[in-house]
Design a protein around this motif. Structure first.
Motif, PDB file in Angstrom:
ATOM      1  N   GLY A  73       0.783  -1.236   0.000  1.00 24.65           N
ATOM      2  CA  GLY A  73       0.000   0.000   0.000  1.00 24.65           C
ATOM      3  C   GLY A  73       0.808   1.275   0.000  1.00 24.65           C
ATOM      4  O   GLY A  73       0.244   2.359   0.030  1.00 24.65           O
ATOM      5  N   GLY A  74       2.123   1.169  -0.029  1.00 21.63           N
ATOM      6  CA  GLY A  74       2.949   2.370   0.019  1.00 21.63           C
ATOM      7  C   GLY A  74       3.005   2.910   1.435  1.00 21.63           C
ATOM      8  O   GLY A  74       2.717   2.209   2.405  1.00 21.63           O
ATOM      9  N   VAL A  75       3.347   4.170   1.569  1.00 21.10           N
ATOM     10  CA  VAL A  75       3.379   4.845   2.858  1.00 21.10           C
ATOM     11  C   VAL A  75       2.381   5.995   2.751  1.00 21.10           C
ATOM     12  O   VAL A  75       2.581   6.921   1.953  1.00 21.10           O
ATOM     13  N   GLU A  76       1.322   5.928   3.521  1.00 20.73           N
ATOM     14  CA  GLU A  76       0.255   6.921   3.432  1.00 20.73           C
ATOM     15  C   GLU A  76       0.799   8.325   3.657  1.00 20.73           C
ATOM     16  O   GLU A  76       1.529   8.589   4.599  1.00 20.73           O
ATOM     17  N   GLY A  77       0.462   9.210   2.732  1.00 23.50           N
ATOM     18  CA  GLY A  77       0.881  10.598   2.831  1.00 23.50           C
ATOM     19  C   GLY A  77       2.285  10.873   2.321  1.00 23.50           C
ATOM     20  O   GLY A  77       2.723  12.013   2.313  1.00 23.50           O
ATOM     21  N   ASP A  78       3.015   9.850   1.901  1.00 18.04           N
ATOM     22  CA  ASP A  78       4.372  10.039   1.396  1.00 18.04           C
ATOM     23  C   ASP A  78       4.405   9.645  -0.078  1.00 18.04           C
ATOM     24  O   ASP A  78       4.300   8.464  -0.428  1.00 18.04           O
ATOM     25  N   THR A  79       4.563  10.636  -0.939  1.00 18.21           N
ATOM     26  CA  THR A  79       4.525  10.387  -2.382  1.00 18.21           C
ATOM     27  C   THR A  79       5.806   9.758  -2.920  1.00 18.21           C
ATOM     28  O   THR A  79       5.896   9.478  -4.106  1.00 18.21           O
ATOM     29  N   ASN A  80       6.798   9.526  -2.054  1.00 20.46           N
ATOM     30  CA  ASN A  80       8.025   8.856  -2.501  1.00 20.46           C
ATOM     31  C   ASN A  80       7.801   7.359  -2.699  1.00 20.46           C
ATOM     32  O   ASN A  80       8.626   6.686  -3.307  1.00 20.46           O
ATOM     33  N   ILE A  85       5.160   4.041  -3.799  1.00 20.44           N
ATOM     34  CA  ILE A  85       4.094   3.758  -4.754  1.00 20.44           C
ATOM     35  C   ILE A  85       3.415   2.448  -4.374  1.00 20.44           C
ATOM     36  O   ILE A  85       4.065   1.472  -4.024  1.00 20.44           O
ATOM     37  N   ALA A  86       2.108   2.471  -4.416  1.00 22.12           N
ATOM     38  CA  ALA A  86       1.328   1.273  -4.079  1.00 22.12           C
ATOM     39  C   ALA A  86       1.257   0.344  -5.293  1.00 22.12           C
ATOM     40  O   ALA A  86       1.193   0.801  -6.434  1.00 22.12           O
ATOM     41  N   VAL A  87       1.274  -0.972  -5.029  1.00 23.25           N
ATOM     42  CA  VAL A  87       1.097  -1.972  -6.088  1.00 23.25           C
ATOM     43  C   VAL A  87       0.171  -3.066  -5.572  1.00 23.25           C
ATOM     44  O   VAL A  87       0.050  -3.293  -4.373  1.00 23.25           O
ATOM     45  N   MET A  88      -0.464  -3.703  -6.504  1.00 16.61           N
ATOM     46  CA  MET A  88      -1.303  -4.866  -6.205  1.00 16.61           C
ATOM     47  C   MET A  88      -0.623  -6.088  -6.805  1.00 16.61           C
ATOM     48  O   MET A  88       0.090  -5.980  -7.813  1.00 16.61           O
ATOM     49  N   LYS A  89      -0.843  -7.229  -6.212  1.00 13.79           N
ATOM     50  CA  LYS A  89      -0.272  -8.469  -6.734  1.00 13.79           C
ATOM     51  C   LYS A  89      -0.627  -8.602  -8.210  1.00 13.79           C
ATOM     52  O   LYS A  89      -1.773  -8.411  -8.604  1.00 13.79           O
TER      53      LYS A  89
END
Length: 111
Positions: free
Chosen positions: A62-69, A71-75
């Protein structure tokens, strides 16, 4: 009269020293600019060169909420490698670039 001549000579030396210091400072600024420009061009060239390595996400992240550095990915998502560090991959997904945990991906042979 000789005293005035010495004073002018001393003032002239001070002005020459000031001019030299200013020229040295300007040279330092120009040198810094060239080094900065060279670094910028190297960075741009690195970013413009397309990596041909693609990775498939083997788990959701899910990435790090609030940190745009990050990126979220799904399997099952396929991403293009930008940079590989010891723990993180910097990847591109759908035009967005961000970091993700290294162990969430496997190298994909055919993108």
């Amino acid at each position: 009269m000789p005293h005035t001549g010495l004073r002018l000579l001393h003032t002239g030396l001070r002005l020459s020293h000031t001019g030299f210091t200013t020229a040295a400072h300007q040279f330092t600024n120009v040198t810094y600019w060239f080094i900065t420009a060279a670094h910028w061009f190297t960075t741009v060239a690195h970013c413009l060169s397309k990596s041909s390595q693609y990775f498939e996400a083997i788990a959701d992240y899910g990435g790090v909420e609030g940190d745009t550095n990050y990126i979220a990915v799904m399997k099952g998502d396929v991403v293009r490698l930008i940079k590989k560090d010891k723990e993180w991959l910097t990847v591109e997904k759908d035009g967005d670039i961000g970091k993700n945990i290294h162990n969430k991906f496997q190298l994909q042979n055919n993108p």
